[in-house]
Design an enzyme around this catalytic site. Structure first.
Site, mmCIF file in Angstrom:
data_model
loop_
_atom_site.group_PDB
_atom_site.id
_atom_site.type_symbol
_atom_site.label_atom_id
_atom_site.label_comp_id
_atom_site.label_asym_id
_atom_site.label_seq_id
_atom_site.Cartn_x
_atom_site.Cartn_y
_atom_site.Cartn_z
ATOM 1 N N LYS A 163 48.186 29.436 40.618
ATOM 2 C CA LYS A 163 48.333 28.851 39.287
ATOM 3 C C LYS A 163 49.119 27.544 39.411
ATOM 4 O O LYS A 163 50.269 27.547 39.831
ATOM 5 C CB LYS A 163 49.073 29.819 38.361
ATOM 6 N N GLU B 12 42.399 38.673 39.385
ATOM 7 C CA GLU B 12 42.760 39.845 40.194
ATOM 8 C C GLU B 12 42.935 41.112 39.371
ATOM 9 O O GLU B 12 42.752 42.217 39.876
ATOM 10 C CB GLU B 12 44.053 39.550 40.969
ATOM 11 N N ARG C 83 41.241 42.460 37.016
ATOM 12 C CA ARG C 83 40.025 43.271 36.890
ATOM 13 C C ARG C 83 39.703 44.010 38.181
ATOM 14 O O ARG C 83 39.085 45.075 38.154
ATOM 15 C CB ARG C 83 38.862 42.385 36.448
ATOM 16 N N ASP D 266 51.977 37.782 39.241
ATOM 17 C CA ASP D 266 50.676 37.204 39.590
ATOM 18 C C ASP D 266 50.841 35.721 39.892
ATOM 19 O O ASP D 266 50.991 34.905 38.986
ATOM 20 C CB ASP D 266 49.687 37.404 38.434
ATOM 21 N N ASP E 187 42.571 34.525 41.367
ATOM 22 C CA ASP E 187 43.381 34.611 40.152
ATOM 23 C C ASP E 187 42.708 35.459 39.077
ATOM 24 O O ASP E 187 43.248 35.627 37.997
ATOM 25 C CB ASP E 187 43.673 33.209 39.607
ATOM 26 N N ASP F 14 52.410 39.995 33.383
ATOM 27 C CA ASP F 14 51.050 40.411 33.709
ATOM 28 C C ASP F 14 50.943 41.922 33.895
ATOM 29 O O ASP F 14 49.866 42.432 34.193
ATOM 30 C CB ASP F 14 50.555 39.685 34.959
#
Length: 580
Positions: free
Chosen positions: A361, A436, A438, A354, A434, A374
């Site tokens: 990030k 993502e 969900r 991620d 970010d 992740d």
């Protein structure tokens, strides 16, 4: 993850089908025994090929850096449960688990505890003297290993259990401490005894022995697959004294073998970097579980086009930027010997990396270099599948579901402000790329509900907010079902993993409303773990009992800089509770 800045051999597949993916139309956007002792050998095979090359890759991106995890021979530990006098045991370390109360002494500075008194008498008072000199008080986490003449063992270890020891976590900690002592002294033969086991019921003795065995295996394990050199552990045998013998204990120790093997498998999945563990490779590992336990498992791996047919626009929107195509994983366990009484689904977030997408990030504390973890939710789900395949519980059907992909940045990727459409028809305005995980879970949860299951537990490294709230050791759980909460919490108490129930505060949904779509994918900073759970709730059928577990904190051990395998033991316990 939305960040807040603060003996089972695995024969790896040499190749896998190339799944085609389209860079267009991915978002689907619209305007919606009788023996005196028992013995068995525990061998945990690493997530690797015995020939040295692991995880063959379907895409060039998976070979980045020319990294292939080394094939490391699995450590083999022979466990035996014995009822013998501790002074007669011979080996390298006799480890005694002691509480603070066990160390009480009389007016002559002699131990009052019967086992410590017997050992001290054999050692001419040296044990009491040495424990005082070492300032050993029996607190949890304290340990001392002494080389004292006078016993069959070369060394005596005192392992602190705190004020009392009655939980699986305490006994697992004992096993881990013994493994650490064995590593530091290069011991090959160890015995473990509790200073006070007389008050334990027969069931407690079984559970204590199981936890000790699991802790020893997991404490001994080190993931050295990516190191050019590694030391082989010397520990070969562990005798568990004073906790009984017989077929029931043998069964429990085999259970410990299955779960420990699964936890190590899960740890190795999470530890594997994104240039090794791509979505395709994760799907291959899932398929191998089904192949290994083909009598009870079937596997279905959907490619991007098949997901498109199922209208998974939310999931495919996240996957659109990556050169590594998405793979939607569905394993199904069906019990041997008849139909299931209950159908369950375990859904794991499967972001093998991620970057944050266009909301990349950045800055101190963003932990982008750790975003290989992740997919910790998917590791928990697949680890549980591996254990269930070995244990083969009756009466329960279990679906293991992972929407695997990467969240990257490219011209084909999802942008802030885009609207994606999930497979239940609900539209989502992406106000943060970010957030993502969900989005992938939305379509995975809809898919799980369509399997006709009665209960769903999803696991995800979903929010930094949950880490802020509960710290690094406790996972947050969210569910509208009190009954399901009781079931999973009871399973976590049996496994020794820490969960804490947090509220699903419906009034917080106000922050998730969009002016142009059904919802946005993230609200404001306050209550971020709660609004994330409320988002997931929109994709679960009201008739299905559902729980979300946010394991963003406990998925990773910062001190060891390695994965924990969190969630696997609890999931296995929960499935077994539903099978009875």
């Amino acid at each position: 993850m939305a960040a807040i800045v603060v003996s089972v051999a695995s024969t790896l597949i040499a190749s896998s089908p190339r799944y085609s993916s389209s860079t267009t139309s991915l978002l689907f956007t619209k305007l919606r025994s009788s023996s005196p002792f028992l013995r068995f050998s525990l061998a945990v095979t690493p997530f690797c090929s015995r020939k040295g090359r692991l995880m063959a890759h379907t895409l060039a991106q998976a070979n980045l850096g020319l990294t292939y995890p080394a094939g490391i021979e699995a450590p083999k530990i022979s466990f035996a449960a014995k009822d013998i006098d501790v002074t007669e045991w011979k080996g390298d370390i006799l480890a005694v688990g002691v509480t603070e109360k066990d160390l009480a002494k009389d007016e002559n500075s002699k131990f009052q505890n019967s086992i410590l008194k017997k050992l001290d008498s054999q050692l001419g008072g040296l044990l009491a003297e040495a424990s005082s000199e070492e300032d050993f008080t029996g607190k949890a986490g304290q340990s001392t290993v002494l080389r004292l003449p006078g016993l069959g063992s070369k060394r005596v270890g005192l392992i602190g259990l705190g004020q009392s020891a009655s939980t699986p976590a305490a006994f697992r900690g004992l096993g881990e401490a013994v493994a650490a002592a064995a590593k530091s002294t290069q011991a090959s033969d160890v015995a473990i005894v509790l200073a006070s086991s007389e008050g334990l019921s027969a069931e407690s003795k079984l559970n204590s022995a199981t936890a000790i065995a699991s802790g020893t295996v997991l404490g001994l394990y080190e993931d050295n697959r990516y190191k050019s050199e590694s030391k082989k552990p010397a520990l070969k045998s562990v005798d568990i004294l004073g906790l009984g013998t017989g077929p029931e204990l043998e069964k429990k120790l085999k259970f410990a073998e299955a779960v420990s093997s699964a936890v190590i498998f899960g740890r190795e999945l999470v530890n594997s970097p994104a240039n090794v563990l791509t979505p395709a490779v994760l799907a291959e590992e899932a398929s191998k579980i089904a192949s290994l336990y083909s009598d009870v498992f079937s596997a279905k791996i959907l490619n991007a086009e098949q997901c498109k047919e199922l209208k998974m626009g939310s999931y495919l929107g996240v996957a659109a930027a990556s050169a590594n195509p998405p793979h939607f994983i569905h394993l199904c366990y069906k019990p041997p010997g008849g139909p299931a009484k209950v159908k369950l689904a375990l859904v794991g977030k499967g972001l093998t990396f991620d970057s944050g997408g266009y909301n990349i990030k950045t800055g101190p504390g963003c932990s982008i270099e750790l975003m290989k973890f992740d997919m910790g939710g998917s590791a928990a789900v697949l680890g549980a599948a591996k254990a269930i395949g070995q244990i083969k519980p009756s009466g329960v059907e279990v679906h293991f579901i992972v929407a695997a992909c990467e969240n990257m940045i490219s011209g084909t990727g999802m942008r802030p402000g885009d609207i994606v459409t999930a497979s239940n028809g609900k539209t989502i305005e992406v106000n943060n790329t970010d957030a993502e995980g969900r989005l992938t879970l939305a379509d995975a949860l809809v898919y799980a509900c369509n399997q006709g299951v009665e209960k769903i537990v999803d696991l995800a490294t979903l929010t930094g907010a949950c880490v802020v709230a509960l710290g690094p050791s406790i996972a947050g759980i969210f569910t509208p079902s009190d009954d399901l909460a009781k079931e999973v919490i009871a399973a976590s108490e049996a496994s020794g993993e820490k969960l804490w129930r947090l509220p699903l505060e419906e009034s917080y949904w106000e922050s998730m409303k969009s002016g142009v779509a059904d919802m946005v994918n993230t609200g404001g900073r306050p209550g971020g773990a709660i609004t994330a759970a409320l988002f997931l709730k929109q994709f679960v059928d009201e008739k299905v009992q559902w729980m979300h577990i946010d394991l963003a904190g406990p998925v990773w051990n910062d001190k060891k800089r390695a994965a924990t395998g969190f969630g696997i033991s609890t999931l296995v316990e929960w499935v077994l509770k539903n099978s009875s």
